[in-house]
Every structure is written in C-alpha cells, then in structure tokens.
Motif scaffolding. Structure first.
Motif, mmCIF file in Angstrom:
data_model
loop_
_atom_site.group_PDB
_atom_site.id
_atom_site.type_symbol
_atom_site.label_atom_id
_atom_site.label_comp_id
_atom_site.label_asym_id
_atom_site.label_seq_id
_atom_site.Cartn_x
_atom_site.Cartn_y
_atom_site.Cartn_z
ATOM 1 N N ASN A 1 -10.677 -8.365 2.252
ATOM 2 C CA ASN A 1 -12.061 -8.573 2.702
ATOM 3 C C ASN A 1 -12.139 -9.691 3.736
ATOM 4 O O ASN A 1 -13.019 -9.695 4.602
ATOM 5 C CB ASN A 1 -12.962 -8.904 1.506
ATOM 6 N N ALA A 2 -11.204 -10.635 3.623
ATOM 7 C CA ALA A 2 -11.146 -11.742 4.588
ATOM 8 C C ALA A 2 -10.242 -11.394 5.768
ATOM 9 O O ALA A 2 -9.948 -12.255 6.599
ATOM 10 C CB ALA A 2 -10.637 -13.002 3.899
ATOM 11 N N GLU A 3 -9.794 -10.112 5.822
ATOM 12 C CA GLU A 3 -8.928 -9.612 6.903
ATOM 13 C C GLU A 3 -7.616 -10.385 6.968
ATOM 14 O O GLU A 3 -7.098 -10.682 8.052
ATOM 15 C CB GLU A 3 -9.658 -9.651 8.254
ATOM 16 N N LEU A 4 -7.071 -10.700 5.799
ATOM 17 C CA LEU A 4 -5.752 -11.320 5.692
ATOM 18 C C LEU A 4 -4.757 -10.274 5.202
ATOM 19 O O LEU A 4 -5.121 -9.346 4.478
ATOM 20 C CB LEU A 4 -5.786 -12.507 4.717
ATOM 21 N N ARG A 5 -3.506 -10.422 5.592
ATOM 22 C CA ARG A 5 -2.466 -9.463 5.200
ATOM 23 C C ARG A 5 -2.073 -9.694 3.740
ATOM 24 O O ARG A 5 -1.379 -10.666 3.421
ATOM 25 C CB ARG A 5 -1.233 -9.619 6.087
ATOM 26 N N SER A 6 -2.494 -8.776 2.876
ATOM 27 C CA SER A 6 -2.152 -8.924 1.461
ATOM 28 C C SER A 6 -0.659 -8.748 1.222
ATOM 29 O O SER A 6 -0.100 -9.281 0.263
ATOM 30 C CB SER A 6 -2.935 -7.907 0.626
ATOM 31 N N GLN A 7 0.040 -8.006 2.146
ATOM 32 C CA GLN A 7 1.479 -7.782 1.984
ATOM 33 C C GLN A 7 2.289 -9.060 2.161
ATOM 34 O O GLN A 7 3.464 -9.099 1.790
ATOM 35 C CB GLN A 7 1.975 -6.726 2.991
ATOM 36 N N ASP A 8 1.672 -10.092 2.730
ATOM 37 C CA ASP A 8 2.365 -11.376 2.827
ATOM 38 C C ASP A 8 2.434 -12.062 1.469
ATOM 39 O O ASP A 8 3.179 -13.023 1.295
ATOM 40 C CB ASP A 8 1.655 -12.294 3.828
ATOM 41 N N PHE A 9 1.642 -11.564 0.531
ATOM 42 C CA PHE A 9 1.565 -12.151 -0.798
ATOM 43 C C PHE A 9 2.080 -11.182 -1.872
ATOM 44 O O PHE A 9 2.894 -11.551 -2.709
ATOM 45 C CB PHE A 9 0.119 -12.532 -1.138
ATOM 46 N N PHE A 10 1.586 -9.943 -1.785
ATOM 47 C CA PHE A 10 1.892 -8.949 -2.817
ATOM 48 C C PHE A 10 2.290 -7.631 -2.148
ATOM 49 O O PHE A 10 1.513 -7.067 -1.376
ATOM 50 C CB PHE A 10 0.672 -8.715 -3.722
ATOM 51 N N ILE A 11 3.477 -7.142 -2.453
ATOM 52 C CA ILE A 11 3.991 -5.917 -1.842
ATOM 53 C C ILE A 11 4.008 -4.813 -2.893
ATOM 54 O O ILE A 11 4.722 -4.921 -3.893
ATOM 55 C CB ILE A 11 5.412 -6.130 -1.290
ATOM 56 N N PRO A 12 3.211 -3.734 -2.715
ATOM 57 C CA PRO A 12 3.182 -2.653 -3.701
ATOM 58 C C PRO A 12 4.563 -2.043 -3.908
ATOM 59 O O PRO A 12 5.340 -1.869 -2.962
ATOM 60 C CB PRO A 12 2.220 -1.632 -3.070
ATOM 61 N N SER A 13 4.881 -1.713 -5.148
ATOM 62 C CA SER A 13 6.159 -1.121 -5.475
ATOM 63 C C SER A 13 5.996 -0.240 -6.706
ATOM 64 O O SER A 13 4.888 -0.097 -7.233
ATOM 65 C CB SER A 13 7.205 -2.214 -5.728
ATOM 66 N N ILE A 14 7.083 0.395 -7.129
ATOM 67 C CA ILE A 14 7.053 1.229 -8.327
ATOM 68 C C ILE A 14 8.309 0.967 -9.141
ATOM 69 O O ILE A 14 9.295 0.428 -8.650
ATOM 70 C CB ILE A 14 6.969 2.728 -7.979
ATOM 71 N N TYR A 15 8.256 1.356 -10.410
ATOM 72 C CA TYR A 15 9.445 1.290 -11.257
ATOM 73 C C TYR A 15 9.395 2.438 -12.246
ATOM 74 O O TYR A 15 8.357 3.077 -12.439
ATOM 75 C CB TYR A 15 9.523 -0.052 -11.980
ATOM 76 N N LYS A 16 10.539 2.727 -12.854
ATOM 77 C CA LYS A 16 10.628 3.782 -13.854
ATOM 78 C C LYS A 16 11.167 3.205 -15.156
ATOM 79 O O LYS A 16 11.921 2.237 -15.157
ATOM 80 C CB LYS A 16 11.536 4.916 -13.374
#
Length: 232
Positions: free
Chosen positions: A41-56
């Motif tokens: 919402n503040a137009e900041l890169r969330s990927q600089d903090f949290f990177i989506p991933s998956i696991y099994k």
C-alpha cells in the motif's frame, strides 16, 4: 565479456522463524501477509522483506505456502516482538545470517583440505569450460570455411538464375541483386555483419541455410521475366 553472476539473497524460511519465535507457522504467515499489505500500500517492494515460497510435507504431494525472510524481513518481525522473546530471536537470526553470509562468501569454511582441493578443482574446471564455451560461441570461421561458404552461395545463385547461359545470369545487375539478397538475408538471419564473420558454432547451419535459400518474390519474378519462363 564475463557473465555477471546475480547472487540470490540470504534468507531464513518462515517455518524456521516460527520455531525460533515459538509461534504457530500459520499465525506467522498471517502476520507476514499483513506486513506485505502495508508495504505494498505504501508502494514498497515486499520482496525485499518477504519472498513467497512453497514446501511439501513427506508423503503429501500438496504444496504449502511459506515465505523466505530476508534480514530486513526478520528485522520487521523482531520489531513487533517485545521482551526476552524479541531479544533472543534477534540474537538468533543475526547470528544465523552472519554464519550464512560467511559461508556464502567462502564455501570452503569448515571443509577438510581434501574437500577444499576437490571444490577448487571443480571451480577451475567450470571456469575453463566457460572460457571454452565463450571461445566457441564467439570465434568466427577460418579462410577455408569462408571459401566453402562463398562457393555454396555462388552455386545457389547459379541455380536460381537458371545457369550461366540464362538471360538472368547474363544480366549483371540482376545477378548482383540476387547475390546481395542472399548475403543480406544470411547476415540478418545469423545476426552478423558479413558471411566471413559467421561463428563456428553456426557453420553447419550456415551450410544448410544457403542451399535452401530462395529470393524474395519480387526478385524471383524479375528472374522469371528475364528468362521468359517459369523456373520453379
């Protein structure tokens, strides 16, 4: 020119962070999702903090969501914690990041001399393979190969105009147009400035390209008109 190597960021998985902070992983994911909404919402890169991933999970083919937390992401989680738990988490992730970054800079840390020698040999072998690949990709054909390619071009032009006795061949202007069309399209196809600068890696393709080349339709019509018959 050497390839620029882009290094992946050093991260800690959210499942491990959940253990370090003594919270349920689902609760941590919910909190991270809230942080991401605020950042975006503040137009900041969330990927600089949290990177989506998956696991099994073993025995289950389903993919489960998680996040890879950068150091800044861990900072954000720690800032929301108070008291002893926040202090201990900060100490734990800072220590872990320092260890991972050191390992990232020097993969030989902690390895035996024998293993270091093997790793160094692997690195040198890969560097040599990269240099050989670079040379193969950028080295151009030699004089003999240039002559072979030119002869193939001459043969193809002669076929297209109908032989040396044809009216199209005897028309030097038309014959020149056919030669120019062949090599112009050839250099455009192989992305070079002259057939003499054909890359070795493309040489076999070039020898196959020339005998199958055909002139543009308008040029083909000029040849047919010159010869007074349909050649093809």
């Amino acid at each position: 020119m050497h390839k620029q190597i882009v290094k992946a960021p050093v991260t800690i998985n959210s499942r491990e962070v959940a253990i370090m902070t003594d919270v349920r992983h689902s609760d941590l994911l919910r909190s991270i999702s809230g942080y991401i909404r605020v950042l975006e919402n503040a137009e900041l890169r969330s990927q600089d903090f949290f990177i989506p991933s998956i696991y099994k999970v073993e025995g289950n083919n389903k993919n489960f969501g998680c996040f890879e937390l950068t150091r800044k992401g861990c900072d954000m989680v720690a800032n929301k914690m108070t008291g002893e738990k926040g202090i201990l988490f900060t100490a734990a992730y800072v220590t872990k990041f320092e260890a991972m970054e050191e390992k990232f800079k020097n993969p030989f840390v902690g390895a035996s001399k024998e293993l270091q020698a093997i790793l160094m040999l692997d690195i040198r072998t890969k560097e040599m393979e990269d240099r050989v690949e670079h040379l193969e990709n950028r080295t151009t054909i030699d004089y003999g190969q240039q002559r072979t390619l030119k002869k193939a071009g001459n043969k193809r032009v002669l076929e297209i105009v109908g032989g040396k006795k044809s009216a199209a061949y005897k028309d030097s202007s038309l014959r020149t147009q056919v030669y120019s069309a062949l090599w112009n399209e050839f250099t455009e196809f192989f992305e070079i400035n002259s057939y003499n600068n054909t890359f070795i890696k493309d040489y076999d393709r070039a020898l196959n390209y020339v005998p199958h080349w055909n002139p543009p339709n308008n040029l083909m019509r000029q040849i047919e008109q010159a010869n007074g018959q349909m050649l093809f």
